[in-house]
Write an enzyme that holds these catalytic residues in place. Structure first.
Site: not given
Length: 372
Positions: A170, A269, A324
């Site tokens: 991330s 995502d 994610h």
């Protein structure tokens, strides 16, 4: 009674076989300018490697979003994403960072350095003076945090490492793209060094109402944290003025990265779909119009990932799961398959230069992948 005893022995054996070894928290004693948003010292979790891989190190940059204005950063400074005051003394990790061979066959006994995220600005900003926000001092020192931790590692043995992998998920995945070449620059040339970004390939996409909120967020974060200190020089020459922020955006920065890098990303995502596209539904529970927007996002991601696909040196695992940050759990790392291979297998093929097996897998559109 015998069956219960056998079951107990089996469970004990299974637990012993799969129990993780925890990592210890290390805070920098004298960090200087390198402090979290609230002024507390930065740090990382460390788990020692073993055996033939005792000279090999994975440096993972923790993720956790960004703060986009002073009030947002003030709020973050009172949490574990902006302060080290309440970090636990021990932590364990899964997926690519697991020390259990069953779940992480190729890398389970490497040293792990899990860098905690506490600047809210992709480890990339630098403002020399603290900023007063409602009577509280806030520090924007992400770039110096990363540099201080790398210096600590250099002072404590990383110079003797044979292999180093920089990774992150991330916000940490974005930071991996941004800082891959910097980390290379502070390591001895003898080190076998590569990088892997998980869920860090953020693209600029208009939301469902046609608004450029992803672009606007990128510009605000760049300016607030003063990220100019972290820019690739060649990229900064090509993107000037209001476009300079693009050198902190993987979609634009990717062609300038010299370090061999592996991109592990979902083409759907979930963070980007929820926060950038702002699609208010979870497939398959979407209207036909919403599904059309979703598939438009997929097509835009495909267009933006062209540089990844065309690279002759870099690897990739681009699935179509609604996910994610997949490298930190066993399912995303081992069980999701594209082209008959998991992310773990594809990355290992690329990293070790295996003669058999693909080093780049790209998935078909939702809902084709049943392994998700």
């Amino acid at each position: 009674m015998a069956s219960y005893t056998s079951l107990a022995v089996f469970l004990l054996t299974l637990f012993t076989f799969t129990a993780s070894k925890e990592a210890n928290l290390i805070l920098l004693d004298d960090p200087g300018e390198a402090v979290c948003l609230d002024g507390s010292p930065p740090g990382f979790y460390y788990r020692e490697g073993s055996g033939s891989d005792a000279t090999k190190i994975i440096i993972h940059l923790e993720g956790g979003g960004v703060c986009v204005d002073e009030e947002d950063c003030l709020g973050r400074s009172k949490t574990d994403l902006g302060s080290s005051k309440n970090w636990k003394q021990m932590a364990d990790f899964g997926g690519f960072l697991s020390d259990i061979k069953l779940f992480n066959e190729k890398f389970y006994d490497w040293n792990i350095v899990f860098v905690k995220y506490c600047d809210g600005g992709l480890y990339s900003g630098y403002v020399s003076q603290p900023v007063d926000v409602n009577g509280t001092s806030i520090y924007f020192r992400g770039n110096t945090i990363l540099k201080a931790i790398m210096q600590y590692l250099r002072d404590n043995g990383i110079k003797e490492a044979s292999d180093v992998i920089l990774t992150g998920c991330s916000a940490g995945g974005i930071a991996t793209y941004i800082h891959a070449d910097y980390v290379r620059s502070v390591l001895p040339s003898s080190v076998n060094y590569r990088a892997m970004s998980d869920a860090g390939y953020f693209i600029e996409v208009l939301n469902v109402n046609g608004e450029p909120i992803a672009k606007e967020r990128g510009q605000k974060v760049y300016k607030l944290h003063n990220m100019s200190i972290s820019l690739d020089e060649d990229c900064a020459k090509d993107y000037t003025g209001n476009d300079t922020y693009k050198c902190t955006a993987p979609q634009y920065l990717y062609p300038y990265i010299k370090t061999p890098i592996f991109s592990f990303n979902s083409q759907y995502d979930t963070w980007q779909i929820e926060n950038n596209l702002q699609l208010d539904c979870d497939p398959p529970h979407c209207t036909p119009e919403q599904m059309e927007k979703l598939q438009e996002f997929f097509k835009e991601f495909q267009a933006a990932e062209t540089n990844i696909i065309n690279s002759t040196t870099n690897g990739a695992f681009l699935d179509s799961c609604f996910a994610h940050c997949q490298s930190l759990d066993s399912h995303g790392w081992n069980r999701v398959k594209v082209g008959g291979q998991s992310a773990a297998e594809t990355f290992a093929n690329w990293y070790f230069g295996e003669s058999e097996g693909s080093v780049k897998e790209v998935d078909c559109p939702y809902p084709c992948n049943k392994s998700c």
